[in-house]
Design a protein around this motif. Structure first.
Motif, PDB file in Angstrom:
ATOM      1  N   SER A 162      38.515  57.830  40.776  1.00  0.00           N
ATOM      2  CA  SER A 162      38.890  58.722  41.882  1.00  0.00           C
ATOM      3  C   SER A 162      39.460  57.962  43.075  1.00  0.00           C
ATOM      4  CB  SER A 162      37.688  59.578  42.312  1.00  0.00           C
ATOM      5  OG  SER A 162      36.650  58.779  42.868  1.00  0.00           O
ATOM      6  N   TRP A 163      39.222  56.650  43.120  1.00  0.00           N
ATOM      7  CA  TRP A 163      39.903  55.773  44.086  1.00  0.00           C
ATOM      8  C   TRP A 163      40.934  54.962  43.313  1.00  0.00           C
ATOM      9  CZ3 TRP A 163      37.999  53.883  49.207  1.00  0.00           C
ATOM     10  CH2 TRP A 163      36.962  54.692  49.725  1.00  0.00           C
ATOM     11  N   GLU A 164      42.177  54.994  43.732  1.00  0.00           N
ATOM     12  CA  GLU A 164      43.150  54.080  43.158  1.00  0.00           C
ATOM     13  C   GLU A 164      42.851  52.661  43.639  1.00  0.00           C
ATOM     14  OE1 GLU A 164      47.254  55.283  43.148  1.00  0.00           O
ATOM     15  OE2 GLU A 164      46.697  57.396  43.410  1.00  0.00           O
ATOM     16  N   ASP A 165      43.322  51.681  42.894  1.00  0.00           N
ATOM     17  CA  ASP A 165      42.983  50.292  43.202  1.00  0.00           C
ATOM     18  C   ASP A 165      43.430  49.871  44.598  1.00  0.00           C
ATOM     19  OD1 ASP A 165      41.677  49.567  40.792  1.00  0.00           O
ATOM     20  OD2 ASP A 165      43.615  49.453  39.787  1.00  0.00           O
ATOM     21  N   ASP A 166      44.549  50.415  45.063  1.00  0.00           N
ATOM     22  CA  ASP A 166      45.066  50.029  46.370  1.00  0.00           C
ATOM     23  C   ASP A 166      44.840  51.108  47.429  1.00  0.00           C
ATOM     24  OD1 ASP A 166      46.769  51.802  45.191  1.00  0.00           O
ATOM     25  OD2 ASP A 166      48.616  50.722  45.669  1.00  0.00           O
ATOM     26  N   ALA A 167      43.764  51.902  47.248  1.00  0.00           N
ATOM     27  CA  ALA A 167      43.485  52.973  48.206  1.00  0.00           C
ATOM     28  C   ALA A 167      43.056  52.426  49.559  1.00  0.00           C
ATOM     29  CB  ALA A 167      42.408  53.904  47.659  1.00  0.00           C
ATOM     30  N   ILE A 168      42.415  51.269  49.579  1.00  0.00           N
ATOM     31  CA  ILE A 168      41.961  50.683  50.842  1.00  0.00           C
ATOM     32  C   ILE A 168      43.128  49.935  51.484  1.00  0.00           C
ATOM     33  CG2 ILE A 168      40.362  49.059  51.910  1.00  0.00           C
ATOM     34  CD1 ILE A 168      38.413  49.611  49.656  1.00  0.00           C
ATOM     35  N   ILE A 169      43.454  50.302  52.742  1.00  0.00           N
ATOM     36  CA  ILE A 169      44.597  49.664  53.409  1.00  0.00           C
ATOM     37  C   ILE A 169      44.184  48.868  54.646  1.00  0.00           C
ATOM     38  CG2 ILE A 169      46.327  51.270  52.541  1.00  0.00           C
ATOM     39  CD1 ILE A 169      46.010  52.911  55.030  1.00  0.00           C
ATOM     40  N   ARG A 170      43.077  49.248  55.298  1.00  0.00           N
ATOM     41  CA  ARG A 170      42.579  48.521  56.476  1.00  0.00           C
ATOM     42  C   ARG A 170      43.706  48.249  57.492  1.00  0.00           C
ATOM     43  NH1 ARG A 170      39.702  45.545  52.320  1.00  0.00           N
ATOM     44  NH2 ARG A 170      37.482  46.026  52.393  1.00  0.00           N
ATOM     45  N   LYS A 196      32.596  67.332  42.253  1.00  0.00           N
ATOM     46  CA  LYS A 196      33.926  67.512  42.823  1.00  0.00           C
ATOM     47  C   LYS A 196      34.596  66.168  43.097  1.00  0.00           C
ATOM     48  CE  LYS A 196      36.465  70.054  46.371  1.00  0.00           C
ATOM     49  NZ  LYS A 196      37.217  70.847  45.406  1.00  0.00           N
ATOM     50  N   GLY A 197      33.860  65.229  43.710  1.00  0.00           N
ATOM     51  CA  GLY A 197      34.428  63.934  44.045  1.00  0.00           C
ATOM     52  C   GLY A 197      35.262  64.015  45.312  1.00  0.00           C
ATOM     53  N   PRO A 198      35.933  62.937  45.699  1.00  0.00           N
ATOM     54  CA  PRO A 198      35.920  61.626  45.045  1.00  0.00           C
ATOM     55  C   PRO A 198      34.612  60.882  45.268  1.00  0.00           C
ATOM     56  CG  PRO A 198      37.153  61.512  47.091  1.00  0.00           C
ATOM     57  CD  PRO A 198      36.785  62.957  46.896  1.00  0.00           C
ATOM     58  N   SER A 199      34.514  59.694  44.676  1.00  0.00           N
ATOM     59  CA  SER A 199      33.335  58.855  44.844  1.00  0.00           C
ATOM     60  C   SER A 199      33.236  58.370  46.282  1.00  0.00           C
ATOM     61  CB  SER A 199      33.422  57.652  43.900  1.00  0.00           C
ATOM     62  OG  SER A 199      32.324  56.780  44.082  1.00  0.00           O
ATOM     63  N   ILE A 200      32.065  57.904  46.649  1.00  0.00           N
ATOM     64  CA  ILE A 200      31.877  57.298  47.964  1.00  0.00           C
ATOM     65  C   ILE A 200      32.030  55.781  47.912  1.00  0.00           C
ATOM     66  CG2 ILE A 200      30.408  59.140  48.860  1.00  0.00           C
ATOM     67  CD1 ILE A 200      27.983  57.396  48.156  1.00  0.00           C
ATOM     68  N   VAL A 201      32.296  55.252  46.718  1.00  0.00           N
ATOM     69  CA  VAL A 201      32.453  53.808  46.516  1.00  0.00           C
ATOM     70  C   VAL A 201      33.852  53.542  45.967  1.00  0.00           C
ATOM     71  CG1 VAL A 201      31.564  51.767  45.315  1.00  0.00           C
ATOM     72  CG2 VAL A 201      29.990  53.568  46.051  1.00  0.00           C
ATOM     73  N   PRO A 202      34.593  52.582  46.514  1.00  0.00           N
ATOM     74  CA  PRO A 202      35.917  52.255  45.975  1.00  0.00           C
ATOM     75  C   PRO A 202      35.854  51.885  44.497  1.00  0.00           C
ATOM     76  CG  PRO A 202      35.603  51.206  48.095  1.00  0.00           C
ATOM     77  CD  PRO A 202      34.270  51.780  47.713  1.00  0.00           C
ATOM     78  N   ARG A 203      36.995  51.968  43.828  1.00  0.00           N
ATOM     79  CA  ARG A 203      37.051  51.675  42.396  1.00  0.00           C
ATOM     80  C   ARG A 203      36.465  50.293  42.113  1.00  0.00           C
ATOM     81  NH1 ARG A 203      41.484  50.866  37.826  1.00  0.00           N
ATOM     82  NH2 ARG A 203      40.607  52.290  36.282  1.00  0.00           N
ATOM     83  N   PRO A 204      35.611  50.192  41.101  1.00  0.00           N
ATOM     84  CA  PRO A 204      34.970  48.907  40.785  1.00  0.00           C
ATOM     85  C   PRO A 204      35.989  47.835  40.412  1.00  0.00           C
ATOM     86  CG  PRO A 204      33.864  50.729  39.665  1.00  0.00           C
ATOM     87  CD  PRO A 204      35.126  51.285  40.234  1.00  0.00           C
ATOM     88  N   PRO A 205      35.633  46.571  40.597  1.00  0.00           N
ATOM     89  CA  PRO A 205      36.547  45.479  40.225  1.00  0.00           C
ATOM     90  C   PRO A 205      37.011  45.541  38.776  1.00  0.00           C
ATOM     91  CG  PRO A 205      34.747  44.626  41.547  1.00  0.00           C
ATOM     92  CD  PRO A 205      34.424  46.067  41.271  1.00  0.00           C
TER      93      PRO A 205
END
Length: 368
Positions: A162-170, A196-205
């Protein structure tokens, strides 16, 4: 797979209920996690690929001369993660009375803190004791709980995506932490829960941490079709079971059923046809006490298991303090000489170590 996978289980002071009473064991080290840390570090240095952590919702029996407590497997794996560098970590998590959303978030978090070395063993509970303690639902039969477990596994993988790998942009300039376009609702519904989602944790490594199933009852064998790693009991039908788990690309007649030998007897169970034709990685799971029995017979068993077609072994030591050093110093060197196990320096993600590719995110757009 060509390389034999070695795994060790951590369960208190060992599989023997009396292991904690040995003069070599400091009982306090069980509850601080130090015993588990020492076993995992010894295993890692010897080249063991992964450690599993036993757990159950039911409390251990309060019997004199036995340890009547057990540390939470997920918490124990998190304790071990920062003090190891290469070994895979798979805690057992019972999904029957646990929210699927929290299960996937916990496993994803373990994958982040371990640097991509996490997995989990999905388990179920059919006991009235666990149902009474949790208080959310009545106990259910094994077929129902294992059917639900398959939905939990599916939901977890969707939430990891539910998080794409590059969802975090900071982006400090704009004050944006994530790209909202790269977070996705999963809108998952099963007969017993919805997410429903999305997760509360970014996509795992790893994209998806490794999902494993331990087959101890016939009903678990169907659920094993959805796992990437399967632990089978040792039996005279081991090779038949291995072939059945890998028969996804064969004819329906060949994969129609297989007899499982488990603690509650023998039973013929159907296998699902719509699985990965390569099948899961299969390890045989055995209790061992090499400090007392030596490693000769164990080496003979390894040869038999290789002939049966398994990919490796999960050793369940009777005593962590006595058996793990023997496994590390006597068994693993011989297996390495025979070209079965890898070097103790082998690192990377657990998926990479097991020869599995990182899954593509199902929600990510193919073009930008």
């Amino acid at each position: 797979m060509s390389r034999f996978i070695a795994a060790i289980e951590i369960d208190g002071a060992g599989g023997d209920p009396g292991a904690w009473r040995g003069p070599e064991v400091d009982p306090r080290a069980i509850l601080t996690g130090e015993l588990a840390v020492r076993a995992a570090q010894r295993a890692e240095a010897a080249g063991v690929d992964l450690v599993t952590f036993a757990d159950a919702l039911e409390a251990p029996a309060d019997v004199p001369d036995r340890v009547s407590v057990r540390l939470d497997a997920l918490g124990l794996a998190a304790r071990v993660a920062p003090v190891t560098q290469r070994i895979g970590l798979l805690p057992t998590i019972t999904v029957t009375h646990t929210e699927p959303f929290h299960v996937q978030a916990s496993v994803a978090t373990l994958d982040h803190i371990s640097g991509g070395r996490a997995g989990w063993i999905a388990d179920v509970s059919t006991s009235a004791e666990a149902a009474a303690v949790i208080g959310r639902r009545e106990p259910a039969p094994a077929a129902e709980t294992w059917r639900e477990a398959r939905y939990v596994v599916d939901a977890g993988r969707r939430l990891w995506d539910s998080w794409e790998d590059d969802a975090i942009i900071r982006d400090a300039a704009t004050g944006r932490f994530v790209d909202r376009e790269k977070l996705h609702y999963v809108d998952f519904a099963s007969p017993t829960f919805s997410v429903k989602g999305p997760s509360i944790v970014p996509r795992p490594p790893q994209g998806h941490p490794i999902t494993a199933i331990r087959v101890t009852v016939p009903e678990a064998l169907e659920a094993a079709a959805d796992a990437e790693l399967v632990f089978l009991p040792d039996s005279g039908e081991l090779s038949v079971q291995v072939r059945a788990l890998r028969s996804g690309s064969e004819s329906a007649a060949d994969r129609r059923s297989v007899t499982l030998t488990a603690g509650d007897g023998r039973r013929s169970v159907g296998l699902t046809p719509d699985r990965d034709p390569r099948g899961p990685i299969v390890l045989v799971s055995v209790e061992v006490r090499p400090h007392a029995d030596g490693v000769g017979r164990l080496l003979e068993s390894v040869e038999r298991w290789v002939e049966a077609g398994v990919d490796g072994v999960q050793l369940r030591p009777a005593s962590l303090e006595l058996d793990v050093p023997v496994i590390a110093e006597q068994l693993l060197p011989v297996l390495r000489e025979r070209g079965l196990v890898g070097s103790g320096e082998r690192g990377g993600s657990l998926r990479g170590r097991l020869g599995l590719r990182r899954p593509v995110n199902r929600y990510a757009r193919s073009t930008r």
